[in-house]
Design an enzyme around this catalytic site. Structure first.
Site, PDB file in Angstrom:
ATOM      1  N   CYS A  46      12.231 -49.392  33.311  1.00 12.11           N
ATOM      2  CA  CYS A  46      12.663 -49.037  31.927  1.00 12.11           C
ATOM      3  C   CYS A  46      14.121 -49.336  31.897  1.00 12.11           C
ATOM      4  O   CYS A  46      14.999 -48.643  32.599  1.00 12.11           O
ATOM      5  CB  CYS A  46      12.205 -47.796  31.601  1.00 12.11           C
ATOM      6  SG  CYS A  46      13.100 -47.146  30.226  1.00 12.11           S
ATOM      7  N   LYS A  87       0.593 -42.546  33.065  1.00  4.75           N
ATOM      8  CA  LYS A  87       1.489 -41.278  32.943  1.00  4.75           C
ATOM      9  C   LYS A  87       0.673 -39.922  33.288  1.00  4.75           C
ATOM     10  O   LYS A  87      -0.371 -39.773  32.645  1.00  4.75           O
ATOM     11  CB  LYS A  87       2.031 -41.385  31.622  1.00  4.75           C
ATOM     12  CG  LYS A  87       3.463 -40.738  31.631  1.00  4.75           C
ATOM     13  CD  LYS A  87       4.003 -40.751  30.295  1.00  4.75           C
ATOM     14  CE  LYS A  87       4.034 -42.237  29.662  1.00  4.75           C
ATOM     15  NZ  LYS A  87       4.095 -42.037  28.071  1.00  4.75           N
TER      16      LYS A  87
HETATM   17  N1  LIG Z   1      15.365 -44.402  22.733  1.00  8.92           N
HETATM   18  C1  LIG Z   1      14.892 -44.050  24.196  1.00  8.92           C
HETATM   19  C2  LIG Z   1      14.024 -45.293  24.530  1.00  8.92           C
HETATM   20  C3  LIG Z   1      13.133 -44.850  25.731  1.00  8.92           C
HETATM   21  C4  LIG Z   1      11.785 -45.491  25.796  1.00  8.92           C
HETATM   22  O1  LIG Z   1      11.578 -46.346  24.941  1.00  8.92           O
HETATM   23  N2  LIG Z   1      11.310 -45.489  27.033  1.00  8.92           N
HETATM   24  C5  LIG Z   1      10.030 -46.272  27.316  1.00  8.92           C
HETATM   25  C6  LIG Z   1      10.177 -46.987  28.864  1.00  8.92           C
HETATM   26  S1  LIG Z   1      11.428 -48.154  28.823  1.00  8.92           S
HETATM   27  C7  LIG Z   1       8.979 -45.277  27.570  1.00  8.92           C
HETATM   28  O2  LIG Z   1       9.317 -44.083  27.967  1.00  8.92           O
HETATM   29  N3  LIG Z   1       7.663 -45.363  27.185  1.00  8.92           N
HETATM   30  C8  LIG Z   1       6.592 -44.795  27.409  1.00  8.92           C
HETATM   31  C9  LIG Z   1       5.795 -44.437  26.384  1.00  8.92           C
HETATM   32  O3  LIG Z   1       6.242 -44.843  25.272  1.00  8.92           O
HETATM   33  O4  LIG Z   1       4.885 -44.020  26.632  1.00  8.92           O
HETATM   34  C10 LIG Z   1      16.065 -44.099  25.030  1.00  8.92           C
HETATM   35  O5  LIG Z   1      17.243 -44.557  24.974  1.00  8.92           O
HETATM   36  O6  LIG Z   1      15.988 -43.040  25.961  1.00  8.92           O
END
Ligand SMILES: N[C@@H](CCC(=O)N[C@@H](CS)C(=O)NCC(=O)O)C(=O)O
Length: 276
Positions: A69, A96
């Site tokens: 990520c 997860k």
């Molecule tokens: N706007 C958030 C974005 C975080 C994000 O999109 N993380 C993604 C991985 S890159 C995530 O956790 N995805 C897992 C999911 O949505 O279940 C930040 O800046 O922290």
């Protein structure tokens, strides 16, 4: 000016974590510390060492993340740059664990736990780390300059990130040219912004803006592999900045190989998964 006060006792217990940030503190309250926004006392690597020695407080930062990520990458770069001692809890985003949704209902990473606080959104985590910990500074003190850094972070997140994923995830080959042009447009703007500065970084010295934009450049290998896209050589300011970033110890320490990203991003590139 610091005022000396007698040592005061207080008990703060994180209501969030099983590995509780149990703080049975006897900390000096100073005028400076009283006004610290994070809850009352100066927290820093130096302070932590002293406090741990006295066994009076345990408040190691804990970051939940996934190496793939880019938002997590931002926060890890800053942790490394500032030399912040922390625990890293790797979350497998493809599988997860249920318990993670109990920790954070959105299930997203990164998430930071520190000092009884639970903080998400990478840009907010970075600002928190910057303010709560001692060490090298990545935010100018002047409010106007601070705003410039924030504007750049915001610009990167809103202008570079969406076209990057759109281009990667697009399955209609007739649209590749147009989507590639959208990425190029942003990179040209980035080149211009960097051209206005004296050094390799966006400002006189490295700031959160550099650290928060870099992760997408480490992932450019994915666009190269799946969409035959390269950052044009003629965007020399971007390349100079990218080289400067690559030479940093924090970047080298956290670097993942191209093959790692190519494998992890395959599901987006072949249309099995849509970027969130
Ligand atoms: N706007 C958030 C974005 C975080 C994000 O999109 N993380 C993604 C991985 S890159 C995530 O956790 N995805 C897992 C999911 O949505 O279940 C930040 O800046 O922290």
């Amino acid at each position: 000016m610091r005022e000396s006060h007698p040592w005061l006792g207080s008990t703060l217990t994180s209501k969030f974590s099983s590995t509780t940030v149990a703080m049975q503190t006897r900390l000096p309250v100073t005028r400076e510390s009283f006004f610290k926004p994070h809850g009352g006392f100066v927290v820093g690597v130096k302070n932590l060492e002293v406090l741990r020695d006295t066994k009076e407080i345990e408040m190691t930062a804990k970051l939940y993340g996934a190496n793939v990520c880019p938002f997590v990458h931002r926060t890890r770069l800053l942790l490394a740059e500032k030399g912040i001692e922390h625990e890293y809890v790797a979350i497998d985003l493809a599988n997860k664990p249920d318990w993670y949704h109990e920790v954070l209902p959105s299930g997203k990473v990164p998430l930071l736990e520190h000092d009884g606080h639970r903080i998400w959104e990478s840009d907010i985590i970075c600002e928190y780390l910057e303010e709560a910990f001692d060490g090298p500074e990545f935010m100018p003190r002047d409010p106007g300059r601070k705003a410039e850094v924030r504007l750049l972070v915001n610009w990167g997140t809103s202008q570079l990130v969406p076209p990057f994923y759109k281009f990667l995830a697009n399955q209609d080959r007739s649209k590749d040219g147009e989507l590639k042009e959208q990425v190029l447009k942003v990179l040209r703007e980035l080149n211009e912004k960097l051209g206005e500065r004296p050094g390799p970084y966006f400002f006189a010295q490295i700031t959160l803006a550099d650290l928060e934009l870099y992760p997408w450049f480490e992932r450019m290998c994915v666009l190269r592999h799946y969409r035959d896209f390269q950052v044009p050589e003629k965007l020399s300011q971007v390349h100079a900045w990218w080289d400067a970033m690559k030479s940093r110890e924090s970047v080298q320490k956290l670097k993942e190989e191209d093959e790692y990203f190519i494998e992890k991003y395959e599901s987006y590139a072949v249309g099995d998964k849509v970027p969130a």
